[in-house]
Scaffold this motif. Structure first.
Motif, PDB file in Angstrom:
ATOM      1  N   SER A  12       7.758 126.010  24.792  1.00 19.81           N
ATOM      2  CA  SER A  12       8.229 124.743  24.251  1.00 19.81           C
ATOM      3  C   SER A  12       7.181 124.264  23.266  1.00 19.81           C
ATOM      4  O   SER A  12       5.990 124.263  23.570  1.00 19.81           O
ATOM      5  CB  SER A  12       8.415 123.725  25.380  1.00 19.81           C
ATOM      6  N   ARG A  14       6.054 121.372  19.987  1.00 23.60           N
ATOM      7  CA  ARG A  14       6.280 120.046  19.397  1.00 23.60           C
ATOM      8  C   ARG A  14       6.755 120.122  17.958  1.00 23.60           C
ATOM      9  O   ARG A  14       7.378 119.203  17.458  1.00 23.60           O
ATOM     10  CB  ARG A  14       4.994 119.234  19.415  1.00 23.60           C
ATOM     11  N   GLU A  74      10.556 120.334  22.025  1.00 28.24           N
ATOM     12  CA  GLU A  74       9.765 119.555  22.967  1.00 28.24           C
ATOM     13  C   GLU A  74      10.574 119.209  24.218  1.00 28.24           C
ATOM     14  O   GLU A  74      11.787 119.056  24.181  1.00 28.24           O
ATOM     15  CB  GLU A  74       9.281 118.274  22.294  1.00 28.24           C
ATOM     16  N   ASP A  76      12.131 117.031  27.084  1.00 28.69           N
ATOM     17  CA  ASP A  76      12.626 115.667  27.246  1.00 28.69           C
ATOM     18  C   ASP A  76      12.340 115.152  28.658  1.00 28.69           C
ATOM     19  O   ASP A  76      11.872 114.046  28.840  1.00 28.69           O
ATOM     20  CB  ASP A  76      14.135 115.611  26.958  1.00 28.69           C
ATOM     21  N   GLU A  86      14.625 118.433  24.209  1.00 31.49           N
ATOM     22  CA  GLU A  86      15.141 117.392  23.319  1.00 31.49           C
ATOM     23  C   GLU A  86      16.490 117.736  22.714  1.00 31.49           C
ATOM     24  O   GLU A  86      17.269 116.842  22.417  1.00 31.49           O
ATOM     25  CB  GLU A  86      14.131 117.087  22.205  1.00 31.49           C
ATOM     26  N   ASP A  87      16.794 119.008  22.528  1.00 27.78           N
ATOM     27  CA  ASP A  87      18.083 119.393  21.953  1.00 27.78           C
ATOM     28  C   ASP A  87      19.192 119.501  22.999  1.00 27.78           C
ATOM     29  O   ASP A  87      20.303 119.904  22.699  1.00 27.78           O
ATOM     30  CB  ASP A  87      17.961 120.698  21.172  1.00 27.78           C
ATOM     31  N   HIS A 108       6.395 112.002  27.418  1.00 18.52           N
ATOM     32  CA  HIS A 108       7.726 112.339  27.929  1.00 18.52           C
ATOM     33  C   HIS A 108       7.688 112.767  29.400  1.00 18.52           C
ATOM     34  O   HIS A 108       8.721 113.024  29.988  1.00 18.52           O
ATOM     35  CB  HIS A 108       8.349 113.454  27.089  1.00 18.52           C
TER      36      HIS A 108
END
Length: 166
Positions: A12, A14, A74, A76, A86-87, A108
């Motif tokens: 993952s 950023r 990134e 979530d 995040e997606d 987060h």
């Protein structure tokens, strides 16, 4: 690099992963870096600042595509059995290692998950969530590459022992 042939790895990030130049060019540039920086400061002034840009070493960058290492955006949120990115994509890894380095972004992550157990690496509140590279994790060097290099074998042993119990 030592894990891709034994485990399914996921990463993952950023921001977009950028690679350094190929090794020959990269090492040549490093050999003249001090001269390049001196010229930059002469032209732009001693108070010149630029954003931090740390590209991934070229050979490691190539490993990601060669070994089909899945790259996610990134994180979530994290729960006991799942990581949500995040997606909206999700994953259920056996182990999560946050390699926070000198510029950690943990906003987060629930504050409770950030509490470190007595072993200096593991979340107190979520099984198999580990950290490496935190400021003063084991000592003042832990946030730097040289400290991570020293801490990594200790973390690897802890994870190895944990996974053998599963």
């Amino acid at each position: 690099e030592e894990l891709y042939d034994k485990f399914e790895l996921q990463l993952s990030v950023r921001s977009e992963i950028k690679s350094s130049s190929r090794p020959l060019i990269y090492h040549f540039f490093l050999s003249i870096l001090d001269k390049f920086e001196a010229i930059t400061l002469m032209i732009k002034g001693k108070n010149y600042k630029s954003p931090l840009d740390v590209p991934m070493e070229y050979n490691h960058f190539k490993l990601i595509s060669l070994h089909n290492i899945k790259v996610f955006p990134e994180i979530d949120s994290i729960s006991e059995n799942e990581v949500v990115f995040e997606d909206g994509s999700k994953s259920s890894p056996d182990v999560i290692i946050f390699a926070t380095g000198f510029n950690p972004e943990l906003s987060h992550i629930d504050q409770d998950l950030q509490e470190i157990a007595e072993n200096d690496f593991e979340s107190k509140n979520l099984n198999n969530l580990f950290y490496i590279g935190r400021d003063n994790q084991r000592n003042f060097r832990s946030r730097f590459i040289r400290g991570i290099r020293d801490d990594a074998p200790v973390l690897a042993e802890l994870i190895s022992n944990r996974l053998s119990l599963l």
